[in-house]
Design a protein around this motif. Structure first.
Motif, short mmCIF file in Angstrom:
data_model
loop_
_atom_site.label_atom_id
_atom_site.label_comp_id
_atom_site.label_asym_id
_atom_site.label_seq_id
_atom_site.Cartn_x
_atom_site.Cartn_y
_atom_site.Cartn_z
N LEU A 96 0.83 -1.22 0.00
CA LEU A 96 0.00 0.00 0.00
C LEU A 96 0.86 1.27 0.00
CD1 LEU A 96 -2.95 -0.87 2.41
CD2 LEU A 96 -3.10 -0.23 0.01
N VAL A 97 1.88 1.28 0.85
CA VAL A 97 2.75 2.48 0.93
C VAL A 97 3.45 2.68 -0.42
CG1 VAL A 97 4.78 3.46 2.07
CG2 VAL A 97 3.06 2.29 3.42
N THR A 98 3.92 1.59 -1.01
CA THR A 98 4.58 1.68 -2.31
C THR A 98 3.62 2.26 -3.35
OG1 THR A 98 5.94 -0.23 -1.78
CG2 THR A 98 5.75 0.33 -4.10
N ALA A 178 13.09 0.97 -2.98
CA ALA A 178 13.43 0.14 -4.15
C ALA A 178 12.17 -0.28 -4.91
CB ALA A 178 14.21 -1.09 -3.70
N LEU A 179 11.09 -0.56 -4.18
CA LEU A 179 9.85 -0.99 -4.84
C LEU A 179 9.20 0.15 -5.62
CD1 LEU A 179 8.16 -3.40 -2.27
CD2 LEU A 179 9.23 -3.95 -4.45
N VAL A 180 9.30 1.36 -5.09
CA VAL A 180 8.72 2.50 -5.81
C VAL A 180 9.43 2.63 -7.17
CG1 VAL A 180 8.55 5.02 -5.82
CG2 VAL A 180 7.91 3.74 -3.79
N GLN A 181 10.73 2.46 -7.16
CA GLN A 181 11.47 2.56 -8.42
C GLN A 181 11.03 1.46 -9.40
OE1 GLN A 181 15.07 0.95 -9.10
NE2 GLN A 181 15.30 2.17 -10.97
N ILE A 182 10.76 0.27 -8.87
CA ILE A 182 10.33 -0.84 -9.73
C ILE A 182 8.91 -0.60 -10.26
CG2 ILE A 182 9.71 -3.31 -9.69
CD1 ILE A 182 12.03 -3.69 -7.67
N CYS A 183 8.03 -0.11 -9.40
CA CYS A 183 6.61 -0.05 -9.74
C CYS A 183 6.18 1.25 -10.42
CB CYS A 183 5.77 -0.25 -8.47
SG CYS A 183 6.03 -1.85 -7.71
N LEU A 184 7.02 2.28 -10.34
CA LEU A 184 6.60 3.58 -10.88
C LEU A 184 6.17 3.50 -12.36
CD1 LEU A 184 6.27 6.51 -9.94
CD2 LEU A 184 8.55 6.98 -10.81
N PRO A 185 6.94 2.86 -13.24
CA PRO A 185 6.51 2.80 -14.65
C PRO A 185 5.16 2.10 -14.81
CG PRO A 185 8.76 2.02 -14.42
CD PRO A 185 8.23 2.18 -13.05
#
Lengths: 317, 349
Positions: A96-98, A178-185
């Motif tokens: 959720l935070v991500t 790290a997850l934000v970087q993975i999921c942003l796109p």
């Protein structure tokens, strides 16, 4: 102004015309044949393995044979132990935070990309998508170099005469970064496609009627882009709760997620039934998230139509 | 020109090709197997050195095409359990615990003493039943920083207050499982009663803020950087740290874990005979010495004479007798439950 798609703006071409309804390719039999290969693939690669997974999840663990075909619900009961519930809650919290972080960063970015020129769009899309071509392990190592105790940021800090101050590695925060970087796109791309379909004339009309930029964004862009944002958010959430490598490399011993537990039970403990039960639970959560998001989208659409109908009837009166 | 090819010329070409393949040594087994000789082992420098020292000479001698299925040992083990009798590999490299598990599940072939002739030369501690023979001796004792820590006498030294924040323990999924059992024995527990070990390890994590070491490279980095000054670690890896001028030493403390690295042969391999020959090659003194020069792990073959520059890694007389005696069958029986306790009590400590 006629809206254009990402591809047409990047390649300079016109949007492809829709085929006329009632053409030969639109016939029900043709549609069935066209979807046939995908249905077969779905059956072979998804339904059958899932059914197998479900069957293993109710079998009894055997230390040497991995499992024996004696049905039991013990694997699911074990999931209700406080430890696994805690892991599950942590997994959902990180997911959720991500997703929220991705929304905060991704929606403005998607808006900017949707409204910029073709060159900036091309460069922006390249920069957005390029990290997806690098493995998550390499990306995690990159973060370790930046965020580590002796990482770049702390070294610069020490070089400038300050103390080390960044101790984020091996924490839940590091996992989220790290997850934000993975999921942003995954969030930006559907949102971008959604915003692109909003005619600029609507924005101009709102501005002419006195809407401030914030009001314009909140009352025009966000409601119309909501389906794209919702799709992106669901994608980002689903990817975030299913990761294994990122929490293993970036998180500490207290940041384990359900993916780590599944991996450990599958590979280290060779307890396939329990690992399968955890996987089924994760799939159930994923399905629940998808169903909830669709229900929310449908409710929002109903609310929007109802509001529009009321406005129209009020105007008519 | 396609028109110029007659049925007769095609048949001639096909039979000629088949004859050439046979004469060229690709061989019957290869043709019948429908795949190259496949060996499973972890990748990186370990896999590359196994390839250079053992597999390449074996492939040349047997005129076989070989394929390295690079993966973690535990992953190969789970794949073998899942495909028992029709294994995707012809040999698999790993420790005793995995070989024992596979043998119990009847997924391994016995070693043939007629082909694996050097079994009698190997330390008994490097053998497991009639299905496993390690090619070197891996000791998981205590590594310590000679400048910042005192020579350890026991795994209990990890709990000393003066090492707070500078100790490490292995992850369960790495070599934490056998180490936990070994430490547990020192504390009076046994394979069926892990409580003393779990409590002691949880205490080390809670009080001394132990770092969890995920793999051997991670451990080396921690010792090199000085972040950790004492931890359970490998003899060979510590010797390599010394070679890199890191102030480190290895201590064979009581209940040090003794495992090996060896190849076992999955049941149903189409290359059963060749697999036996590969195992024999790994026990060859000259090959073992070559591997030891790189790995700095002592060879398992007692007839190997270590050169003066490798004297430091020699196993002292009687040392192997002081290592932990683990019942791998029971260790494997408790894998899952003890993992859960480890995660719950140690990682959450």
């Amino acid at each position: 102004m006629r809206p254009t798609s990402i591809s047409s703006r990047v390649e300079g071409g016109a949007p492809a015309p829709r085929p006329p309804r009632g053409a030969a390719g639109d016939a029900p039999s043709a549609r069935v044949w066209l979807s046939g290969p995908y249905v077969v693939l779905l059956l072979v690669a998804l339904v059958v393995p899932l059914a197998h997974l479900g069957a293993i999840s109710i079998f009894t663990h055997h230390p040497r044979l991995m499992f024996v075909a004696e049905p039991t619900l013990e694997n699911y009961a074990r999931l209700l132990q406080p430890y696994y519930l805690e892991v599950l809650v942590r997994t959902l919290r990180i997911g959720l935070v991500t997703t929220l972080c991705c929304m905060v960063l991704g929606v403005p970015l998607a808006y900017w990309l949707a409204r910029c020129g073709p060159t900036a769009l091309g460069i922006g899309l390249f920069l957005l998508v390029m990290p997806m071509m690098v493995s998550t392990v390499v990306r995690a190592f990159g973060w370790m170099i930046i965020l580590g105790r002796n990482g770049v940021i702390n070294q610069i800090s020490v070089g400038l005469g300050f103390e080390r101050w960044l101790f984020v590695m091996n924490t839940e925060t590091a996992v989220v970064i790290a997850l934000v970087q993975i999921c942003l796109p995954l969030l930006v791309l559907p949102t971008l496609a959604s915003i692109e379909r909003i005619p600029r004339s609507l924005e101009e009309a709102a501005a002419n009627l006195g809407a401030s930029p914030v009001q314009l964004f909140r009352r025009v862009i966000l409601p119309l882009a909501a389906p794209g944002i919702a799709s992106g958010a669901v994608l980002a959430f689903l990817v975030a709760i299913g990761v294994v490598v990122t929490p293993a490399l970036m998180g500490g011993r207290g940041s384990r997620m359900i993916g780590n537990e599944i991996y450990d039970q599958l590979i280290t403990a060779l307890n396939w039934p329990f690992a399968s039960a955890m996987a089924i639970a994760l799939i159930a959560i994923v399905l629940g998230a998808v169903i909830a998001s669709r229900a929310a989208a449908a409710a929002a659409e109903r609310f929007r139509r109802e509001a529009a109908r009321r406005r129209a009837s009020a105007g008519g009166a | 020109m396609i028109n110029a090819l007659s049925r007769r010329s095609m048949l001639l070409a096909a039979s000629g090709g088949a004859a050439a393949l046979t004469a060229g040594g690709i061989g019957n087994a290869q043709a019948q197997a429908g795949r190259p000789f496949t060996w499973a082992a972890t990748g990186g420098t370990w896999g590359a050195t196994l390839d250079r020292v053992f597999v390449e000479p074996f492939a040349r001698a047997n005129r076989l095409q070989v394929l390295h299925a690079a993966q973690l040992e535990s992953i190969a083990t789970s794949k073998l359990l899942a495909s028992c009798g029709s294994a995707p590999f012809d040999v698999t490299n790993g420790p005793q615990s995995d070989a024992d598990l596979l043998n119990d599940a009847r997924c391994l072939d016995a070693l043939d003493p007629g082909v694996v002739r050097s079994l009698g030369d190997v330390y008994p501690q490097a053998l497991e039943g009639n299905f496993y023979a390690a090619f070197n001796i891996l000791l998981f004792g205590m590594a310590w920083n000679t400048r910042e820590a005192a020579q350890p006498t026991s795994f209990r030294d990890l709990a000393l207050a003066r090492y707070r924040g500078r100790v490490a323990i292995p992850a369960y999924g790495w070599y934490g499982m056998p180490w936990l059992h070994a430490f547990n024995k020192e504390l009076g527990g046994d394979e069926d009663n892990i409580t003393p070990g779990i409590q002691a390890v949880a205490d080390i994590v809670r009080r001394n803020r132990a770092v969890i070491v995920e793999n051997a490279d991670h451990g080396s980095r921690l010792m090199e950087s000085g972040e950790v000054v004492i931890m359970p670690y490998w003899n060979g890896r510590t010797a390599r740290l010394q070679a890199a001028r890191v102030p480190a030493a290895f201590e064979l403390v009581p209940n040090t874990v003794s495992v090996g690295s060896g190849f076992s042969i999955p049941r149903g391999s189409p290359y059963a005979r060749q697999a036996q020959e590969l195992v024999q090659l790994t026990l060859d003194p000259a090959r073992q010495l070559e591997f030891t020069r790189w790995s700095l792990y002592p060879p398992s073959n007692r007839s190997v004479i270590l050169p003066p520059e490798l004297e430091g890694i020699r196993i002292p007389p009687g040392a192997l007798e002081r290592t932990a005696r683990l019942d791998w069958k029971k260790v494997n029986d408790h894998r899952s439950r003890y993992l859960e306790r480890w995660n719950r009590e140690v990682l959450n400590a």
